[in-house]
Scaffold this motif. Sequence first.
Motif, short mmCIF file in Angstrom:
data_model
loop_
_atom_site.label_atom_id
_atom_site.label_comp_id
_atom_site.label_asym_id
_atom_site.label_seq_id
_atom_site.Cartn_x
_atom_site.Cartn_y
_atom_site.Cartn_z
N ASP A 72 22.16 53.90 -31.84
CA ASP A 72 21.15 54.08 -30.80
C ASP A 72 20.83 52.73 -30.15
OD1 ASP A 72 19.64 52.78 -32.77
OD2 ASP A 72 18.43 54.54 -33.24
N LYS A 73 19.91 52.72 -29.18
CA LYS A 73 19.58 51.50 -28.45
C LYS A 73 18.99 50.41 -29.36
CE LYS A 73 20.81 52.37 -24.21
NZ LYS A 73 21.87 51.60 -23.57
N LYS A 74 18.16 50.81 -30.31
CA LYS A 74 17.58 49.83 -31.24
C LYS A 74 18.69 49.17 -32.07
CE LYS A 74 14.29 49.53 -35.06
NZ LYS A 74 13.37 50.29 -35.93
N THR A 75 19.65 49.95 -32.52
CA THR A 75 20.75 49.42 -33.30
C THR A 75 21.65 48.54 -32.43
OG1 THR A 75 20.66 51.39 -34.68
CG2 THR A 75 22.62 50.02 -34.89
N GLU A 76 21.85 48.96 -31.17
CA GLU A 76 22.62 48.12 -30.25
C GLU A 76 21.96 46.75 -30.12
OE1 GLU A 76 24.22 47.89 -25.63
OE2 GLU A 76 22.73 49.40 -26.16
N ALA A 77 20.65 46.70 -29.95
CA ALA A 77 19.94 45.42 -29.83
C ALA A 77 20.11 44.58 -31.09
CB ALA A 77 18.47 45.67 -29.53
N ARG A 80 23.73 43.27 -31.12
CA ARG A 80 23.87 42.19 -30.14
C ARG A 80 23.25 40.89 -30.67
NH1 ARG A 80 25.54 43.26 -25.14
NH2 ARG A 80 25.75 45.41 -24.48
N TYR A 90 29.65 41.19 -29.44
CA TYR A 90 29.26 42.59 -29.58
C TYR A 90 30.34 43.47 -28.95
CZ TYR A 90 26.89 47.01 -28.81
OH TYR A 90 26.57 48.34 -28.80
N LEU A 104 27.06 56.05 -27.42
CA LEU A 104 26.00 55.51 -26.57
C LEU A 104 26.61 54.76 -25.40
CD1 LEU A 104 22.90 54.80 -26.42
CD2 LEU A 104 23.50 52.72 -27.65
N GLU A 105 26.07 54.98 -24.22
CA GLU A 105 26.48 54.18 -23.07
C GLU A 105 25.86 52.80 -23.26
OE1 GLU A 105 28.57 53.33 -19.70
OE2 GLU A 105 28.63 55.23 -20.79
N PRO A 106 26.67 51.75 -23.35
CA PRO A 106 26.13 50.42 -23.65
C PRO A 106 25.25 49.88 -22.53
CG PRO A 106 28.43 50.27 -23.06
CD PRO A 106 28.11 51.74 -23.14
N THR A 107 24.32 49.02 -22.94
CA THR A 107 23.46 48.35 -21.99
C THR A 107 24.21 47.12 -21.49
OG1 THR A 107 21.58 49.07 -23.30
CG2 THR A 107 21.16 47.35 -21.67
#
Length: 129
Positions: A72-77, A80, A90, A104-107
Amino acid sequence: SGGGDYEEAVDLALKDAVFNHSWRDAAVKLIFLILDAPPHDTIETADNLKEAVQYASEQGIRIIPIASSGVDKKTEAFLRSIAMITGGTYTFLTDDSGIGESHLEPTIGSYTVEALNDLIVRLIKQYYK
C-alpha cells in the motif's frame, strides 16, 4: 514460516540479511528486499527495522526494495525511505508483470516497464562499477 496473513515479518527477514551474513570488505553489498505486504505495525518491529537499516547504511549495504502486489502507499513510503537511507533504489512490480494480484500504481512520474530479471541485472551492474 507461516504466511497467509497480511502483515509480514519484514523486520526479521531484514535483520537476518543484514546481521547474519558475512560481507567481504571490498564486496558490492546489495540486499533485494521483496515484499507483498507491509511489516507488522508494532514498536518492536519499528525498532528492529530502524536497527537493521541504520546498520546497513553504516556498513555500505544498499537495500533495494521490490514492491509487489499487496503493498500500500504507507509501505511504498517506507520502502522508498530505506532505499534512500542506504543508497539503494526503490523498485516495484506493475500489473504488466502478470505476477500476483493487482499492483499499486507507484507514486512517480513516468517510468519504463522492464522484465524483473533485466531490472535486477541492470541494478547490480549500476552499483558494481
